[in-house]
Design a protein around this motif. Structure first.
Motif, PDB file in Angstrom:
ATOM      1  N   ASP A 191      54.909  34.371  44.133  1.00 46.62           N
ATOM      2  CA  ASP A 191      55.190  33.083  45.133  1.00 46.62           C
ATOM      3  C   ASP A 191      54.215  33.595  46.339  1.00 46.62           C
ATOM      4  O   ASP A 191      54.448  32.423  47.369  1.00 46.62           O
ATOM      5  CB  ASP A 191      56.689  33.632  45.826  1.00 46.62           C
ATOM      6  N   MET A 192      53.357  34.293  46.387  1.00 46.21           N
ATOM      7  CA  MET A 192      52.586  34.394  47.186  1.00 46.21           C
ATOM      8  C   MET A 192      51.677  33.196  48.374  1.00 46.21           C
ATOM      9  O   MET A 192      51.354  32.876  47.137  1.00 46.21           O
ATOM     10  CB  MET A 192      51.578  35.885  47.383  1.00 46.21           C
ATOM     11  N   PRO A 193      51.923  32.881  49.438  1.00 46.31           N
ATOM     12  CA  PRO A 193      50.870  31.890  49.560  1.00 46.31           C
ATOM     13  C   PRO A 193      49.340  32.620  49.112  1.00 46.31           C
ATOM     14  O   PRO A 193      49.036  33.461  49.717  1.00 46.31           O
ATOM     15  CB  PRO A 193      51.280  31.675  50.839  1.00 46.31           C
ATOM     16  N   PRO A 194      48.658  31.755  49.462  1.00 48.51           N
ATOM     17  CA  PRO A 194      47.021  32.032  49.278  1.00 48.51           C
ATOM     18  C   PRO A 194      46.922  32.597  50.811  1.00 48.51           C
ATOM     19  O   PRO A 194      47.082  32.175  51.778  1.00 48.51           O
ATOM     20  CB  PRO A 194      46.004  30.819  48.986  1.00 48.51           C
ATOM     21  N   LEU A 195      45.486  33.544  50.484  1.00 44.19           N
ATOM     22  CA  LEU A 195      45.145  33.955  52.235  1.00 44.19           C
ATOM     23  C   LEU A 195      44.309  33.179  52.496  1.00 44.19           C
ATOM     24  O   LEU A 195      42.839  33.321  51.883  1.00 44.19           O
ATOM     25  CB  LEU A 195      44.795  35.390  51.769  1.00 44.19           C
TER      26      LEU A 195
ATOM     27  N   PRO B 142      40.929  36.431  48.449  1.00 47.45           N
ATOM     28  CA  PRO B 142      39.420  36.728  48.646  1.00 47.45           C
ATOM     29  C   PRO B 142      38.869  37.199  48.179  1.00 47.45           C
ATOM     30  O   PRO B 142      38.984  37.811  49.079  1.00 47.45           O
ATOM     31  CB  PRO B 142      39.995  35.373  49.125  1.00 47.45           C
ATOM     32  N   GLY B 143      37.861  37.214  47.649  1.00 45.79           N
ATOM     33  CA  GLY B 143      36.884  38.294  47.699  1.00 45.79           C
ATOM     34  C   GLY B 143      36.707  39.403  47.965  1.00 45.79           C
ATOM     35  O   GLY B 143      37.860  40.309  47.389  1.00 45.79           O
ATOM     36  N   TYR B 144      36.076  40.536  48.242  1.00 45.31           N
ATOM     37  CA  TYR B 144      35.598  41.879  48.731  1.00 45.31           C
ATOM     38  C   TYR B 144      37.330  42.408  49.027  1.00 45.31           C
ATOM     39  O   TYR B 144      37.549  42.689  48.209  1.00 45.31           O
ATOM     40  CB  TYR B 144      35.082  41.694  49.905  1.00 45.31           C
ATOM     41  N   TYR B 145      38.146  41.423  49.970  1.00 44.73           N
ATOM     42  CA  TYR B 145      39.501  41.939  49.947  1.00 44.73           C
ATOM     43  C   TYR B 145      39.874  41.817  49.009  1.00 44.73           C
ATOM     44  O   TYR B 145      41.023  43.330  48.226  1.00 44.73           O
ATOM     45  CB  TYR B 145      40.246  41.343  51.216  1.00 44.73           C
TER      46      TYR B 145
ATOM     47  N   ALA C 248      29.336  40.469  55.612  1.00 45.48           N
ATOM     48  CA  ALA C 248      29.332  42.046  55.145  1.00 45.48           C
ATOM     49  C   ALA C 248      29.668  42.778  54.301  1.00 45.48           C
ATOM     50  O   ALA C 248      28.958  43.800  54.373  1.00 45.48           O
ATOM     51  CB  ALA C 248      30.684  42.942  56.876  1.00 45.48           C
ATOM     52  N   THR C 249      30.023  42.093  52.977  1.00 46.32           N
ATOM     53  CA  THR C 249      30.497  42.736  52.338  1.00 46.32           C
ATOM     54  C   THR C 249      29.714  42.667  50.598  1.00 46.32           C
ATOM     55  O   THR C 249      29.982  42.850  49.745  1.00 46.32           O
ATOM     56  CB  THR C 249      32.044  42.599  51.315  1.00 46.32           C
TER      57      THR C 249
END
Length: 294
Positions: A166-170, A129-132, A183-184
């Motif tokens: 297959d990666m779970p959401p962060l 998500p987002g900036y990351y 912050a970003t």
């Protein structure tokens, strides 16, 4: 306001407004006589739509921007535009090679490499998500437009796609999500690109970087070991992302596959490891600190 008045205020044609109504971007009320009535919010929304259309956004993209109060949708679209620019530059170079006598078979392989890179970059942008997510996507996008020449590279590409699918959401806790956004929020795509380029320069010559930035590094490392930092949202965010990456297989699956897929990323990764070793030799991390900052 009736539609002819709205046309004057917004500079839009009646057909354009009809189209935006049809696409669900705006929903004016209907009067008893059948005429459509536009209130102040409708007019302001149409003004925004007009601006976004001039920037080249499609109706689905506009809908996502207008429904997002955080500004993240606009940041994500900016990253997609940056990726499009990189791909168009690569395609321009391919056209020039074709004009200089390169074979169509070779060009076809290079075009496929660009499409492969697009697939991975888009999935990276969706996974975080987002900036990351913007940062991770732009970081790896630089290494993805390379030809797949071997079976091991193809296998690595397949592993990356399977991992990202297959990666779970962060899903960050709400307070950390708010901290990250605050912050970003004003960091632009260009600033991310500049940061990535500066990191690349730093790891090319880590001794020079350490020598020229000793005072700054000492202050930074002292802060990283302070109670103020350990009790800060920044520390919790870093710890949360690190734990997520470890649990998801980011370090054990994705990074090794990236090295196998992209020779340039493998070379970059080696230089990064050397730079971090030099940094840690001069500034050993405290308990619980991450291993290096390059």
């Amino acid at each position: 306001m009736l539609i002819h008045e709205v046309c004057k205020v917004t500079g839009l044609t009646k057909k354009a407004i009809d189209y935006y109504i049809e696409k669900g971007l705006i929903a004016p009320s209907i009067l008893e006589n059948g005429y459509r009535s536009f209130d102040r919010n409708d007019v302001e929304r149409l003004k925004k739509i007009a601006v976004l259309r001039k920037l080249g956004l499609g109706t689905d993209e506009i809908k996502s921007v207008l429904s997002d109060g955080s500004g993240n949708a606009l940041h994500t679209l900016a990253v997609r535009r940056q990726l499009d620019i990189q791909r168009e530059q690569a395609k321009k170079a391919i056209l020039e090679k074709l004009g200089s006598g390169a074979s169509y078979a070779e060009i076809s392989d290079e075009l496929q490499a660009i499409e492969n890179g697009k697939t991975i970059a888009e999935k990276l942008l969706e996974a975080f998500p987002g900036y990351y997510g913007r940062f991770v996507c732009l970081h790896f996008a630089r290494f993805l437009n390379e030809l797949i020449r071997t079976e091991s590279q193809q296998a690595a590409y397949d592993r990356i796609i399977a991992f990202l699918d297959d990666m779970p959401p962060l899903n960050l806790p709400e307070d950390l999500k708010a901290f990250l956004m605050e912050a970003t929020d004003e960091i632009t795509t260009e600033q991310i690109m500049e940061s990535l380029e500066q990191t690349k320069k730093n790891i090319e010559n880590p001794d020079e970087f350490l020598s020229n930035n000793r005072e700054m590094l000492e202050k930074y490392m002292a802060f990283r070991q302070s109670d103020a930092y350990r009790n800060s949202p920044a520390y919790r965010l870093m710890a949360y992302i690190k734990a997520f990456n470890q649990a998801s297989g980011y370090y054990d699956v994705f990074i090794p596959a990236m090295k196998a897929l992209s020779p340039s990323y493998a070379e970059y990764s080696k230089k990064l490891e050397v730079a971090n070793e030099k940094l840690l030799a001069e500034y050993p991390p405290g308990s619980g600190e991450p291993s290096g900052t390059f």
